[in-house]
Design an enzyme around this catalytic site. Structure first.
Site, PDB file in Angstrom:
ATOM      1  N   VAL A 155       0.849  -1.181   0.000  1.00  0.00           N
ATOM      2  CA  VAL A 155       0.000   0.000   0.000  1.00  0.00           C
ATOM      3  C   VAL A 155       0.889   1.237   0.000  1.00  0.00           C
ATOM      4  O   VAL A 155       1.777   1.370   0.833  1.00  0.00           O
ATOM      5  CB  VAL A 155      -0.944   0.027   1.221  1.00  0.00           C
ATOM      6  CG1 VAL A 155      -1.712   1.350   1.280  1.00  0.00           C
ATOM      7  CG2 VAL A 155      -1.911  -1.148   1.177  1.00  0.00           C
TER       8      VAL A 155
ATOM      9  N   ALA B 204       4.398   4.185   2.885  1.00  0.00           N
ATOM     10  CA  ALA B 204       3.990   2.919   2.273  1.00  0.00           C
ATOM     11  C   ALA B 204       4.166   1.809   3.294  1.00  0.00           C
ATOM     12  O   ALA B 204       4.779   2.002   4.346  1.00  0.00           O
ATOM     13  CB  ALA B 204       4.806   2.630   1.018  1.00  0.00           C
ATOM     14  N   LYS B 205       3.643   0.652   2.984  1.00  0.00           N
ATOM     15  CA  LYS B 205       3.858  -0.528   3.822  1.00  0.00           C
ATOM     16  C   LYS B 205       3.551  -1.756   3.001  1.00  0.00           C
ATOM     17  O   LYS B 205       2.739  -1.722   2.065  1.00  0.00           O
ATOM     18  CB  LYS B 205       2.950  -0.501   5.050  1.00  0.00           C
ATOM     19  CG  LYS B 205       3.493  -1.319   6.218  1.00  0.00           C
ATOM     20  CD  LYS B 205       4.667  -0.605   6.874  1.00  0.00           C
ATOM     21  CE  LYS B 205       5.150  -1.346   8.107  1.00  0.00           C
ATOM     22  NZ  LYS B 205       6.239  -0.605   8.782  1.00  0.00           N
ATOM     23  N   GLY B 206       4.216  -2.855   3.335  1.00  0.00           N
ATOM     24  CA  GLY B 206       3.969  -4.111   2.641  1.00  0.00           C
ATOM     25  C   GLY B 206       3.917  -5.263   3.617  1.00  0.00           C
ATOM     26  O   GLY B 206       4.382  -5.154   4.759  1.00  0.00           O
TER      27      GLY B 206
END
Length: 420
Positions: A64, A109-111
């Site tokens: 995201v 962001a992040k994953g």
């Protein structure tokens, strides 16, 4: 879900509630609110894995990208069995505010991949990492989105990601990730940056509230990527660390734990449980121990409406992302417990990730002393920004930090304009 489609509880609900309160404080209209609340890009991918026994399983992966107004997206990659899209959305939003608060030119962001790393061999984790990287490769890059380690991942994970991305584009791209091994372009000081930053902020908060390290006690929840070195840095600063915990147990000593020996025990056994010279403790009880400083440094949502009224620490330093729920926050505020929010307390990692990215672009490596000095300089500046804003507007540190960050993101958005 609510009628608006927002979750009723959980990290995303807390993140959205924090944003809504900040938008109201800043006086922004609903259009700006929606722009700030909505991720710019989301990707969900299938991550098939051929296991060592030749069976095949399929995991879900996410990335995201919440905001690009201040620069390319930046955020960690976590491997954990309970990862889901809403959690990643919340973490990406918090990353946007964190980057803006400490004034690094990134968006958030992040994953994540919904996998339990401890149930897999190193070879299996490599295959998962490489497949996930190839699936999200169209939306990452050194000028687009730069992943970093988080829960369940480490510098080896980042090395695999860098190599996979480099193979796809046909040349080595060191700046596509941060948190890499130093020999592959990683930054000195990166591995302990989040922990060092949390301890530095703890010292500033203690000083601001008339507390001396040598006369203070602490408990640290989590003894992994953040908590282990945070406990060590606190202990080295003179704080008596009475308790630590991990996923397998907790240990307590009224006289203070020997963090170096505890670390050696964990290296041998894989857990803090069974450490000689300390009492076993119910991990849930660590949150409410009689200490001056509580450092939740594991996962989100551990200080809740069920235990916040029993928290005895004077200061909570959020080493983890989102460890305090919205309901708990209100209870702690009523009880005059000082909460230093995650977007400030654990920002050391993203600051040094930025330094690593800069060094990759310069093809030059800074000394560890330079890295640590610049880290403390940025965190100290952000701390003073927060306490001054909080004092001027009668806000908690969390509300002040979020307001500063949201305002900076909004200013960048307005200066760039809305395309088309």
């Amino acid at each position: 879900m609510t009628r608006s489609g927002h979750p009723k509880q959980g990290p995303l609900a807390d993140a959205l509630a924090q944003l809504a309160a900040t938008v109201e404080h800043l006086g922004y209209d609903e259009g700006m609110h929606q722009m700030l609340a909505t991720a710019r890009r989301e990707m969900q991918v299938s991550v098939p894995l051929r296991r060592d026994d030749d069976s095949v399983v399929v995991y879900s992966g996410y990335r995201v990208q919440h905001n690009f107004s201040r620069g390319p997206a930046k955020g960690g990659l976590r491997f954990a069995s309970n990862v889901d899209l809403d959690e990643i959305r919340a973490l990406a939003m918090w990353m946007t505010w964190k980057c803006a608060l400490v004034d690094v030119p990134y968006g958030g962001a992040k994953g994540g991949v919904a996998i339990e790393p401890r149930d897999h061999s190193n070879r299996e984790l490599e295959r998962v990492t490489r497949r996930y990287t190839s699936e999200i490769s169209p939306i990452i890059g050194p000028e687009v989105d730069i992943p970093a380690p988080d829960i369940g991942t480490n510098e080896q994970t980042m090395a695999w990601m860098m190599d996979t991305y480099s193979a796809l584009v046909g040349h080595t791209v060191q700046g596509v990730v941060t948190g890499k091994p130093v020999g592959l372009g990683g930054s000195r000081g990166r591995a302990t940056a989040t922990s060092r930053g949390a301890a530095h902020i703890a010292m500033l908060a203690m000083a601001a509230h008339g507390m001396q390290p040598e006369k203070s006690t602490a408990a640290v929840q989590g003894f992994g990527k953040v908590g282990r070195d945070a406990a060590r840095f606190l202990s080295q600063s003179g704080v008596t660390v009475r308790a630590v915990s991990d996923v397998d147990g907790a240990v307590y000593s009224a006289a203070g734990l020997d963090i170096i020996h505890l670390g050696a025990h964990v290296d041998r056994t894989g857990s803090v449980a069974g450490f000689e010279g300390a009492e076993a403790l119910d991990p849930a009880d660590l949150i409410t121990l009689d200490v001056d400083v509580l450092v939740p440094a594991a996962v989100e949502g551990v200080v809740t409406a069920d235990n916040a009224a029993n928290v005895r620490a004077r200061i909570v330093i959020e080493g983890a992302n989102g460890p305090t729920t919205k309901e708990a926050d209100a209870i702690l505020m009523e009880r005059d417990v000082v909460v230093v929010p995650d977007i400030l307390a654990n920002a050391g990692g993203v600051i040094v990730s930025y330094f690593e990215w800069v060094q990759a672009h310069q093809a030059y490596q800074w000394s560890e002393r330079e890295v640590n000095d610049r880290l403390e300089e940025r965190l100290t500046a952000a701390w003073h920004d927060v306490i001054q804003y909080a004092s001027a507007h009668g806000l908690t540190y969390r509300a002040a930090a979020t307001a500063i960050a949201v305002r900076r993101v909004t200013e960048a958005h307005r200066q760039r304009g809305l395309y088309p």
